[in-house]
Write a protein that holds these residues in place. Structure first.
Motif, PDB file in Angstrom:
ATOM      1  N   TRP A   1     -41.149  -7.578 -20.095  1.00 52.83           N
ATOM      2  CA  TRP A   1     -41.946  -8.783 -19.875  1.00 52.83           C
ATOM      3  C   TRP A   1     -42.935  -9.025 -21.017  1.00 52.83           C
ATOM      4  O   TRP A   1     -43.393 -10.147 -21.224  1.00 52.83           O
ATOM      5  CB  TRP A   1     -42.736  -8.665 -18.558  1.00 52.83           C
ATOM      6  N   GLN A   2     -43.239  -7.976 -21.784  1.00 53.32           N
ATOM      7  CA  GLN A   2     -44.194  -8.120 -22.877  1.00 53.32           C
ATOM      8  C   GLN A   2     -43.653  -8.963 -24.034  1.00 53.32           C
ATOM      9  O   GLN A   2     -44.421  -9.388 -24.903  1.00 53.32           O
ATOM     10  CB  GLN A   2     -44.609  -6.735 -23.394  1.00 53.32           C
ATOM     11  N   GLN A   3     -42.341  -9.222 -24.027  1.00 56.82           N
ATOM     12  CA  GLN A   3     -41.769 -10.070 -25.075  1.00 56.82           C
ATOM     13  C   GLN A   3     -42.415 -11.453 -25.072  1.00 56.82           C
ATOM     14  O   GLN A   3     -42.465 -12.132 -26.111  1.00 56.82           O
ATOM     15  CB  GLN A   3     -40.259 -10.215 -24.889  1.00 56.82           C
TER      16      GLN A   3
ATOM     17  N   ARG B   1     -49.924 -10.037 -19.156  1.00 51.25           N
ATOM     18  CA  ARG B   1     -49.991  -9.004 -18.114  1.00 51.25           C
ATOM     19  C   ARG B   1     -50.626  -9.547 -16.839  1.00 51.25           C
ATOM     20  O   ARG B   1     -50.106  -9.348 -15.733  1.00 51.25           O
ATOM     21  CB  ARG B   1     -50.784  -7.801 -18.634  1.00 51.25           C
ATOM     22  N   VAL B   2     -51.731 -10.256 -16.972  1.00 50.49           N
ATOM     23  CA  VAL B   2     -52.411 -10.818 -15.808  1.00 50.49           C
ATOM     24  C   VAL B   2     -51.528 -11.875 -15.134  1.00 50.49           C
ATOM     25  O   VAL B   2     -51.450 -11.933 -13.900  1.00 50.49           O
ATOM     26  CB  VAL B   2     -53.773 -11.411 -16.214  1.00 50.49           C
ATOM     27  N   ALA B   3     -50.846 -12.686 -15.925  1.00 47.06           N
ATOM     28  CA  ALA B   3     -49.972 -13.715 -15.363  1.00 47.06           C
ATOM     29  C   ALA B   3     -48.864 -13.088 -14.529  1.00 47.06           C
ATOM     30  O   ALA B   3     -48.521 -13.589 -13.451  1.00 47.06           O
ATOM     31  CB  ALA B   3     -49.380 -14.568 -16.477  1.00 47.06           C
ATOM     32  N   ARG B   4     -48.295 -11.983 -14.997  1.00 51.51           N
ATOM     33  CA  ARG B   4     -47.219 -11.342 -14.239  1.00 51.51           C
ATOM     34  C   ARG B   4     -47.742 -10.785 -12.911  1.00 51.51           C
ATOM     35  O   ARG B   4     -47.093 -10.921 -11.874  1.00 51.51           O
ATOM     36  CB  ARG B   4     -46.576 -10.229 -15.056  1.00 51.51           C
ATOM     37  N   ALA B   5     -48.921 -10.160 -12.951  1.00 53.31           N
ATOM     38  CA  ALA B   5     -49.504  -9.642 -11.715  1.00 53.31           C
ATOM     39  C   ALA B   5     -49.764 -10.770 -10.726  1.00 53.31           C
ATOM     40  O   ALA B   5     -49.532 -10.624  -9.513  1.00 53.31           O
ATOM     41  CB  ALA B   5     -50.792  -8.884 -12.027  1.00 53.31           C
ATOM     42  N   ILE B   6     -50.231 -11.905 -11.217  1.00 55.36           N
ATOM     43  CA  ILE B   6     -50.544 -13.036 -10.343  1.00 55.36           C
ATOM     44  C   ILE B   6     -49.280 -13.587  -9.694  1.00 55.36           C
ATOM     45  O   ILE B   6     -49.278 -13.961  -8.513  1.00 55.36           O
ATOM     46  CB  ILE B   6     -51.306 -14.116 -11.136  1.00 55.36           C
ATOM     47  N   VAL B   7     -48.176 -13.625 -10.429  1.00 54.65           N
ATOM     48  CA  VAL B   7     -46.903 -14.052  -9.840  1.00 54.65           C
ATOM     49  C   VAL B   7     -46.513 -13.103  -8.713  1.00 54.65           C
ATOM     50  O   VAL B   7     -46.061 -13.537  -7.641  1.00 54.65           O
ATOM     51  CB  VAL B   7     -45.796 -14.122 -10.909  1.00 54.65           C
ATOM     52  N   ASN B   8     -46.696 -11.797  -8.905  1.00 52.33           N
ATOM     53  CA  ASN B   8     -46.366 -10.826  -7.861  1.00 52.33           C
ATOM     54  C   ASN B   8     -47.251 -10.990  -6.634  1.00 52.33           C
ATOM     55  O   ASN B   8     -46.798 -10.800  -5.499  1.00 52.33           O
ATOM     56  CB  ASN B   8     -46.506  -9.404  -8.413  1.00 52.33           C
TER      57      ASN B   8
ATOM     58  N   ASP C   1     -38.885 -15.338 -15.331  1.00 49.93           N
ATOM     59  CA  ASP C   1     -38.374 -14.012 -15.670  1.00 49.93           C
ATOM     60  C   ASP C   1     -37.995 -13.224 -14.415  1.00 49.93           C
ATOM     61  O   ASP C   1     -37.098 -12.381 -14.457  1.00 49.93           O
ATOM     62  CB  ASP C   1     -39.421 -13.245 -16.471  1.00 49.93           C
ATOM     63  N   GLN C   2     -38.665 -13.517 -13.294  1.00 47.98           N
ATOM     64  CA  GLN C   2     -38.372 -12.805 -12.046  1.00 47.98           C
ATOM     65  C   GLN C   2     -37.433 -13.594 -11.133  1.00 47.98           C
ATOM     66  O   GLN C   2     -37.277 -13.261  -9.957  1.00 47.98           O
ATOM     67  CB  GLN C   2     -39.679 -12.473 -11.324  1.00 47.98           C
TER      68      GLN C   2
ATOM     69  N   SER D   1     -38.553  -2.789  -7.642  1.00 48.58           N
ATOM     70  CA  SER D   1     -38.219  -2.352  -8.986  1.00 48.58           C
ATOM     71  C   SER D   1     -39.473  -1.999  -9.781  1.00 48.58           C
ATOM     72  O   SER D   1     -40.511  -2.667  -9.683  1.00 48.58           O
ATOM     73  CB  SER D   1     -37.448  -3.454  -9.720  1.00 48.58           C
ATOM     74  N   ALA D   2     -39.358  -0.962 -10.609  1.00 44.97           N
ATOM     75  CA  ALA D   2     -40.469  -0.576 -11.480  1.00 44.97           C
ATOM     76  C   ALA D   2     -40.738  -1.619 -12.550  1.00 44.97           C
ATOM     77  O   ALA D   2     -41.775  -1.583 -13.212  1.00 44.97           O
ATOM     78  CB  ALA D   2     -40.169   0.768 -12.140  1.00 44.97           C
ATOM     79  N   GLN D   3     -39.812  -2.568 -12.716  1.00 45.84           N
ATOM     80  CA  GLN D   3     -39.992  -3.590 -13.752  1.00 45.84           C
ATOM     81  C   GLN D   3     -40.863  -4.749 -13.277  1.00 45.84           C
ATOM     82  O   GLN D   3     -41.289  -5.572 -14.091  1.00 45.84           O
ATOM     83  CB  GLN D   3     -38.625  -4.124 -14.201  1.00 45.84           C
ATOM     84  N   ARG D   4     -41.146  -4.823 -11.991  1.00 45.27           N
ATOM     85  CA  ARG D   4     -41.900  -5.971 -11.486  1.00 45.27           C
ATOM     86  C   ARG D   4     -43.346  -5.968 -11.933  1.00 45.27           C
ATOM     87  O   ARG D   4     -43.863  -6.961 -12.430  1.00 45.27           O
ATOM     88  CB  ARG D   4     -41.844  -6.019  -9.946  1.00 45.27           C
ATOM     89  N   SER D   5     -44.026  -4.872 -11.711  1.00 43.44           N
ATOM     90  CA  SER D   5     -45.463  -4.854 -11.974  1.00 43.44           C
ATOM     91  C   SER D   5     -45.759  -4.459 -13.416  1.00 43.44           C
ATOM     92  O   SER D   5     -45.180  -3.501 -13.935  1.00 43.44           O
ATOM     93  CB  SER D   5     -46.162  -3.865 -11.038  1.00 43.44           C
ATOM     94  N   PRO D   6     -46.687  -5.145 -14.073  1.00 43.25           N
ATOM     95  CA  PRO D   6     -47.070  -4.738 -15.427  1.00 43.25           C
ATOM     96  C   PRO D   6     -47.861  -3.443 -15.449  1.00 43.25           C
ATOM     97  O   PRO D   6     -48.093  -2.871 -16.517  1.00 43.25           O
ATOM     98  CB  PRO D   6     -47.931  -5.913 -15.907  1.00 43.25           C
ATOM     99  N   TYR D   7     -48.268  -2.969 -14.261  1.00 44.88           N
ATOM    100  CA  TYR D   7     -49.077  -1.757 -14.178  1.00 44.88           C
ATOM    101  C   TYR D   7     -48.287  -0.543 -13.683  1.00 44.88           C
ATOM    102  O   TYR D   7     -48.803   0.562 -13.679  1.00 44.88           O
ATOM    103  CB  TYR D   7     -50.254  -1.984 -13.227  1.00 44.88           C
ATOM    104  N   MET D   8     -47.046  -0.740 -13.255  1.00 40.50           N
ATOM    105  CA  MET D   8     -46.257   0.357 -12.713  1.00 40.50           C
ATOM    106  C   MET D   8     -45.643   1.172 -13.854  1.00 40.50           C
ATOM    107  O   MET D   8     -44.944   0.617 -14.705  1.00 40.50           O
ATOM    108  CB  MET D   8     -45.164  -0.175 -11.787  1.00 40.50           C
ATOM    109  N   LYS D   9     -45.905   2.462 -13.874  1.00 41.51           N
ATOM    110  CA  LYS D   9     -45.376   3.318 -14.934  1.00 41.51           C
ATOM    111  C   LYS D   9     -43.958   3.771 -14.628  1.00 41.51           C
ATOM    112  O   LYS D   9     -43.106   3.851 -15.516  1.00 41.51           O
ATOM    113  CB  LYS D   9     -46.282   4.524 -15.143  1.00 41.51           C
ATOM    114  N   TYR D  10     -43.700   4.109 -13.368  1.00 44.44           N
ATOM    115  CA  TYR D  10     -42.332   4.491 -12.978  1.00 44.44           C
ATOM    116  C   TYR D  10     -42.199   4.453 -11.466  1.00 44.44           C
ATOM    117  O   TYR D  10     -43.188   4.364 -10.723  1.00 44.44           O
ATOM    118  CB  TYR D  10     -41.956   5.892 -13.499  1.00 44.44           C
ATOM    119  N   ARG D  11     -40.947   4.535 -11.037  1.00 45.30           N
ATOM    120  CA  ARG D  11     -40.619   4.664  -9.618  1.00 45.30           C
ATOM    121  C   ARG D  11     -39.660   5.826  -9.461  1.00 45.30           C
ATOM    122  O   ARG D  11     -38.728   5.989 -10.245  1.00 45.30           O
ATOM    123  CB  ARG D  11     -39.946   3.385  -9.106  1.00 45.30           C
ATOM    124  N   LEU D  12     -39.894   6.646  -8.447  1.00 42.93           N
ATOM    125  CA  LEU D  12     -38.973   7.729  -8.120  1.00 42.93           C
ATOM    126  C   LEU D  12     -38.434   7.505  -6.709  1.00 42.93           C
ATOM    127  O   LEU D  12     -39.203   7.470  -5.749  1.00 42.93           O
ATOM    128  CB  LEU D  12     -39.670   9.091  -8.188  1.00 42.93           C
TER     129      LEU D  12
END
Length: 321
Positions: free
Chosen positions: A148-150, A165-172, A200-201, A46-57
């Protein structure tokens, strides 16, 4: 063949961390062009997983020219209401938005050919158009919403805590493939920044901290978002249960350094309670990890204004711990 295009964007200070996340999620190295990277994969993430992903096609159609794409689009028969979105063109790794008039023209032309039920206000499906290194692609388009920014708005904060943002990446990085049966521990959880991102995930998490005030803060932050998990006061060196994965942000402050003997005790305890772990440190710990028999799987870093955090992905052999 299933094909997904993932577009990433990251600030220079977090490129290393983002690259580490990409390696763990997709098993490949990203090619960065300044702050942009494009990852092609058959993996459905999902594009929602990574804080750095702008979109998925999710690619449905591909063609060597726009006219050929128009011809192929006749076969598309979406059952859901949809909206067509001309996203961008990517050439030599550089991403550029289509000019406004071109964007609107393509959306009209493709929408007319595809037919079906168009809904510009509340579509059930977004169909995206991108031009990738000369290849024209159409498919299901999932932009990143950044919900996730909430958690930036949590009531309790701590100056040395990881950013949201860093915390979310570390979870991934810790858990590339989400599975609610995985037992996840943060034994120095502080105010719960990592816990919030893990919950959240959909992960089952537990948090511990030796500081009673930190535990109170973590519980308050959980309650603010109506989340629940085990959060207790404990010295991680005394924990006995075992977990599938851990995240350990080694304590530090701006005025003192964690004693090497205490850090070694914490790393030994970590090796006993978890098989896989992400360790965040501001001090060099490679020799200490090697000394306790840890296998270093990957490493990255995230730069802050006055210091650098290293992010170590390691694996432990519990029989040797």
């Amino acid at each position: 063949m299933t094909r997904f295009i993932y577009r990433y964007i990251a600030h220079e200070q977090e490129l290393s961390l983002c690259s580490l996340e990409i390696r763990q999620l997709f098993g490949k190295e990203a090619s960065w062009h300044q702050s942009t990277a494009v990852v092609e994969s058959r993996l459905d993430i999902s594009a929602q997983r990574s804080p750095y992903m702008k979109y998925r096609l999710h690619v449905w159609l591909s063609a060597g020219s726009y006219d050929a794409l128009l011809q192929q689009a006749k076969v598309l028969k979406p059952k859901k209401t949809y909206k067509m979105v001309a996203v961008e063109t990517i050439l030599n790794g550089q991403a550029t938005r289509f000019p406004y008039e071109q964007r609107r023209r393509m959306e009209r032309e493709l929408g007319t050919i595809v037919g079906g039920n168009v809904n510009l206000q509340e579509p059930e499906l977004l169909l995206g158009i991108i031009q990738l290194e000369g290849e024209w692609l159409v498919g299901s388009y999932e932009p990143h919403h950044g919900t996730w920014q909430q958690y930036d708005r949590k009531p309790r904060h701590y100056s040395t805590a990881l950013s949201t943002r860093v915390a979310r990446a570390i979870v991934n990085i810790a858990v590339p493939q989400l599975d609610s049966s995985i037992r996840f521990i943060d034994p120095c959880c502080g105010i719960g920044t990592v816990l919030l991102q893990a919950i959240d995930q959909g992960l089952h998490v537990e948090g511990y901290d030796i500081n009673p005030l930190a535990v109170v803060g973590a519980r308050e932050n959980m309650a603010a978002f109506d989340m629940k998990c085990i959060i207790k006061i404990a010295d991680m060196r005394l924990l006995q249960e075992t977990y599938d994965v851990a995240v350990l942000d080694l304590p530090y402050n701006h005025c003192s350094v964690l004693p090497e003997s205490e850090r070694r005790e914490m790393l030994l305890a970590l090796s006993r309670i978890a098989k896989r772990a992400v360790i965040v440190s501001v001090e060099p710990i490679e020799q200490e990890l090697n000394a306790i028999g840890a296998t270093i799987l990957d490493v990255g870093h995230v730069q802050k204004t006055h210091f650098k955090r290293d992010v170590w992905l390691v694996q432990f052999d519990r029989e040797q711990a």
